[in-house]
Enzyme design. Structure first.
Site: not given
Ligand code: E4P
Length: 219
Positions: A83
């Site tokens: 990522k």
């Molecule tokens: C995606 O990969 C992120 O880990 C996640 O969806 C972020 O979500 P949040 O905005 O609830 O922290």
């Protein structure tokens, strides 16, 4: 549509994987920190728990550092996805890692042009954050519609749309209506998807009538 779970909590992952409906896992540095566990140890355990893709995020801010970290993370397991943040350095790292056949998830996407760049960089997944846009009164689902349209306009853009920052069941429904490829859902939201008060009421009534009939189903 594929269902990923957005957590680094292995107990939750194991429990929901047992439904047979979990296609993958996403994590981020905040989720790893919340787990209180070592980054490599917890990611390895998650990769061993689910067959599908597991995203682990790099934390370097320059392309060279991201590539180095990405290659180290990629060695953990065959189902690892590296990522990377959607900044120019992250896009450079995405091009380099993708060219080496390493799967990538470009994260923190908040605009359609960012998503277009990630696809051109060869990202396996683009992660637009719908909840965080809704939080600032910008319609997150409009972004998903725009990205779907753009990606569908060009046969050479093969990046999958992974809808992230999901906050409620309507986000999942709307993502499916638009034709997103994947949703990554927090465990608490995932658990609410099967629930409906009329299902509970109907089941209670069926079982009460069945009890009165005195019958049993036995093989
Ligand atoms: C995606 O990969 C992120 O880990 C996640 O969806 C972020 O979500 P949040 O905005 O609830 O922290």
């Amino acid at each position: 549509m594929k269902f990923f779970i957005d957590t680094a909590n292995v107990d939750e992952i194991r429990d929901l994987a047992a439904t047979g409906m979990l296609d993958g896992v996403t994590t981020n540095p905040s989720l790893i920190a919340q787990s209180g566990r070592d980054f490599f140890e917890v990611l390895k355990e998650i990769c061993d728990t689910v067959d599908g893709p597991v995203s682990g995020e790099v934390t370097a801010l320059d392309a060279e550092g991201m590539i180095k970290e990405g290659k180290t993370v990629a060695k953990l397991a065959d189902n690892i996805v590296v990522k990377l943040p959607l900044i120019w350095e992250g896009l450079k790292a995405c091009s380099a890692l993708s060219a080496e056949g390493i799967k990538t998830n470009v994260t923190l996407c908040f605009s359609a042009t960012q998503a277009l760049l990630a696809a051109k960089a060869g990202a396996t997944y683009i992660s637009p954050f719908v909840g965080r846009l809704d939080d600032i009164h910008i319609d997150g689902m409009e972004l998903i519609e725009d990205i779907r349209t753009i990606y569908d306009n060009y046969d050479n853009l093969e990046t999958e749309i992974l809808v992230a920052s999901i906050r409620n069941p309507n986000h999942v429904k709307d993502a499916a209506l638009i034709g997103a490829d994947v949703v990554t859902v927090p465990p608490a939201v995932l658990r609410t998807l099967a629930g409906h008060p009329l299902t509970d009421k109907g089941l209670a009534a069926f079982l009460a009538d069945w009890e009165k009939s005195g019958q049993k189903i036995s093989s």
